[in-house]
Design an enzyme around this catalytic site. Structure first.
Site, PDB file in Angstrom:
ATOM      1  N   GLY A 155       0.776  -0.971  -0.036  1.00 33.15           N
ATOM      2  CA  GLY A 155      -0.011  -0.077  -0.024  1.00 33.15           C
ATOM      3  C   GLY A 155       0.816   1.380  -0.133  1.00 33.15           C
ATOM      4  O   GLY A 155       2.094   1.115  -0.327  1.00 33.15           O
ATOM      5  N   ALA A 156       0.243   2.549   0.039  1.00 37.97           N
ATOM      6  CA  ALA A 156       0.757   3.632   0.104  1.00 37.97           C
ATOM      7  C   ALA A 156       1.589   3.869  -0.990  1.00 37.97           C
ATOM      8  O   ALA A 156       2.662   4.194  -1.263  1.00 37.97           O
ATOM      9  CB  ALA A 156       1.839   4.087   1.310  1.00 37.97           C
ATOM     10  N   HIS A 176       5.111   2.185  -7.724  1.00 35.57           N
ATOM     11  CA  HIS A 176       4.113   1.077  -7.796  1.00 35.57           C
ATOM     12  C   HIS A 176       3.141   1.154  -9.124  1.00 35.57           C
ATOM     13  O   HIS A 176       3.003   0.110  -9.885  1.00 35.57           O
ATOM     14  CB  HIS A 176       3.084   1.313  -6.755  1.00 35.57           C
ATOM     15  CG  HIS A 176       3.780   0.851  -5.515  1.00 35.57           C
ATOM     16  ND1 HIS A 176       3.796   1.955  -4.547  1.00 35.57           N
ATOM     17  CD2 HIS A 176       4.212  -0.301  -4.814  1.00 35.57           C
ATOM     18  CE1 HIS A 176       4.457   1.623  -3.332  1.00 35.57           C
ATOM     19  NE2 HIS A 176       4.432   0.226  -3.521  1.00 35.57           N
ATOM     20  N   GLN A 211       7.732  -9.930   7.960  1.00 33.21           N
ATOM     21  CA  GLN A 211       8.887  -9.163   7.560  1.00 33.21           C
ATOM     22  C   GLN A 211       9.611  -8.039   8.431  1.00 33.21           C
ATOM     23  O   GLN A 211      10.480  -7.308   7.946  1.00 33.21           O
ATOM     24  CB  GLN A 211       8.720  -8.588   6.035  1.00 33.21           C
ATOM     25  CG  GLN A 211       7.926  -7.574   5.692  1.00 33.21           C
ATOM     26  CD  GLN A 211       7.570  -7.340   4.359  1.00 33.21           C
ATOM     27  OE1 GLN A 211       6.916  -8.462   3.713  1.00 33.21           O
ATOM     28  NE2 GLN A 211       8.201  -6.690   3.645  1.00 33.21           N
ATOM     29  N   LYS A 258      13.190  -2.878  -8.901  1.00 35.96           N
ATOM     30  CA  LYS A 258      14.607  -3.146  -8.886  1.00 35.96           C
ATOM     31  C   LYS A 258      15.255  -2.392  -7.523  1.00 35.96           C
ATOM     32  O   LYS A 258      16.349  -2.680  -7.373  1.00 35.96           O
ATOM     33  CB  LYS A 258      15.386  -2.546 -10.184  1.00 35.96           C
ATOM     34  CG  LYS A 258      15.098  -3.877 -11.186  1.00 35.96           C
ATOM     35  CD  LYS A 258      15.492  -3.221 -12.401  1.00 35.96           C
ATOM     36  CE  LYS A 258      17.062  -3.163 -12.804  1.00 35.96           C
ATOM     37  NZ  LYS A 258      17.325  -2.716 -14.081  1.00 35.96           N
ATOM     38  N   LYS A 259      14.396  -1.608  -7.123  1.00 31.86           N
ATOM     39  CA  LYS A 259      14.961  -0.600  -6.066  1.00 31.86           C
ATOM     40  C   LYS A 259      15.156  -1.541  -4.698  1.00 31.86           C
ATOM     41  O   LYS A 259      16.201  -1.597  -4.110  1.00 31.86           O
ATOM     42  CB  LYS A 259      13.774   0.504  -5.515  1.00 31.86           C
ATOM     43  CG  LYS A 259      14.321   1.073  -4.174  1.00 31.86           C
ATOM     44  CD  LYS A 259      13.189   2.329  -3.972  1.00 31.86           C
ATOM     45  CE  LYS A 259      13.693   2.801  -2.373  1.00 31.86           C
ATOM     46  NZ  LYS A 259      13.223   1.854  -1.531  1.00 31.86           N
ATOM     47  N   ASP A 260      14.068  -2.606  -4.630  1.00 32.88           N
ATOM     48  CA  ASP A 260      14.699  -3.797  -3.555  1.00 32.88           C
ATOM     49  C   ASP A 260      15.149  -4.885  -4.160  1.00 32.88           C
ATOM     50  O   ASP A 260      14.690  -5.948  -4.441  1.00 32.88           O
ATOM     51  CB  ASP A 260      13.193  -4.196  -3.072  1.00 32.88           C
ATOM     52  CG  ASP A 260      12.558  -3.143  -2.332  1.00 32.88           C
ATOM     53  OD1 ASP A 260      13.063  -2.822  -1.040  1.00 32.88           O
ATOM     54  OD2 ASP A 260      11.549  -2.759  -2.631  1.00 32.88           O
ATOM     55  N   GLN A 286      15.734  -8.322  -2.343  1.00 35.93           N
ATOM     56  CA  GLN A 286      14.432  -9.050  -2.474  1.00 35.93           C
ATOM     57  C   GLN A 286      13.896  -9.618  -3.646  1.00 35.93           C
ATOM     58  O   GLN A 286      13.527 -10.621  -3.959  1.00 35.93           O
ATOM     59  CB  GLN A 286      13.496  -8.028  -1.984  1.00 35.93           C
ATOM     60  CG  GLN A 286      11.831  -8.560  -2.110  1.00 35.93           C
ATOM     61  CD  GLN A 286      10.693  -7.583  -1.756  1.00 35.93           C
ATOM     62  OE1 GLN A 286      10.613  -7.172  -0.565  1.00 35.93           O
ATOM     63  NE2 GLN A 286      10.301  -6.778  -2.610  1.00 35.93           N
ATOM     64  N   SER A 344       9.890   5.781  -2.466  1.00 36.93           N
ATOM     65  CA  SER A 344       9.575   4.767  -1.252  1.00 36.93           C
ATOM     66  C   SER A 344       8.544   5.479  -0.461  1.00 36.93           C
ATOM     67  O   SER A 344       8.249   6.536  -0.296  1.00 36.93           O
ATOM     68  CB  SER A 344      10.639   4.810  -0.381  1.00 36.93           C
ATOM     69  OG  SER A 344      10.614   4.239   0.807  1.00 36.93           O
TER      70      SER A 344
END
Length: 271
Positions: free
Chosen positions: A26-27, A32, A56, A144-146, A149, A181
């Site tokens: 969310g947010a 996104h 997490q 790709k920022k994470d 992950q 973010s």
């Protein structure tokens, strides 16, 4: 657009459909939205999940204050052509006191983010696998920022023989260069200005890596630019998250994690 909260209802609704899936907490922001747009362009049905996953978050992290904007998120999804929002409650996703668990890789799941947030990736992979089994997408979209992950989810798909294609989305930045973010809302104006030094340092390292491939030299140059309050790591890895000493173009990632004020930020650049 339908909003569904029950996992079994969603499974029944999506049976035998060609699905593109965007998991979120969310947010929603432009990062996104870029994934949702990509999913919309490539799939018959688009599903977005909105679920702040408790497994997490470590003790003392921002689970309780993590931004929650469901009405705004739902409107964004509707305007973006999303077909289904999956918004379960915690008890829908974790309804057993003795759950079957999934563990992150014992090496790559416990370096970098996994070192500073031990157990974090156990929770990430656990919820992503649950969501994959509920939605059963053909394609799933991750930013790709994470980067770590993303790499571990791709490894899980490979190791567990999941019939899902993982699609990578580029990091989306504000006009200033700051990586988007959900946690940027925690930053004061002064902190935002200092946070810009993160992307500047990464961009500069990427630029000079054309001629200077020694990672120790690149890290030294980055530290001259950074104006953060605490550096947790500056790391250099290949696409499979093996540590490297020398940049190899088209197969390297430079990563940063640290604090500006009380806000922990991560960013990276793919070389």
């Amino acid at each position: 657009m339908k909003i569904i909260t029950n996992p079994y209802e969603l499974q029944k609704e999506l049976k035998n459909k060609n699905i593109g899936f965007v998991p979120t907490m969310g947010a929603l922001h432009q990062g996104h939205l870029s994934l949702i747009k990509k999913a919309r362009d490539e799939n018959e049905i688009v599903v977005v999940s909105i679920f702040v996953n408790p497994t997490q978050f470590l003790a003392g992290e921002d689970l309780d204050k993590y931004p929650k904007k469901f009405e705004a998120d739902a409107k964004i999804c509707e305007l973006s052509g999303v077909d289904y929002i999956f918004a379960p409650q915690i008890e829908d996703m974790y309804n057993d006191n003795d759950e079957v668990l999934i563990k992150a890789p014992k090496i790559k799941g416990y370096i970098l983010e996994g070192h500073f947030r031990p157990g974090h990736f156990d929770g990430v992979l656990q919820i992503v696998l649950k969501l994959f089994n509920i939605v059963r997408p053909k394609k799933a979209y991750f930013g790709k920022k994470d980067a770590q992950q993303l790499a571990l989810i791709k490894q899980m798909v490979k190791n567990l023989f999941l019939n899902i294609e993982i699609i990578e989305g580029e990091t989306i930045r504000e006009k200033s260069g700051l990586a988007m973010s959900s946690r940027n809302v925690y930053l004061s104006e002064d902190e935002k200005k200092r946070a810009l030094s993160i992307s500047k340092a990464l961009k500069y390292a990427a630029k000079i890596s054309v001629n200077e491939k020694n990672c120790k030299v690149l890290e030294k140059e980055m530290r001259k630019i950074l104006e953060v309050d605490k550096i947790q790591y500056i790391a250099f890895v290949d696409r499979d998250f093996n540590f490297i000493n020398t940049i190899e173009h088209k197969n390297s990632i430079i990563l940063f994690a640290g604090y500006v004020g009380n806000t922990r930020l991560i960013d990276n650049v793919f070389i």
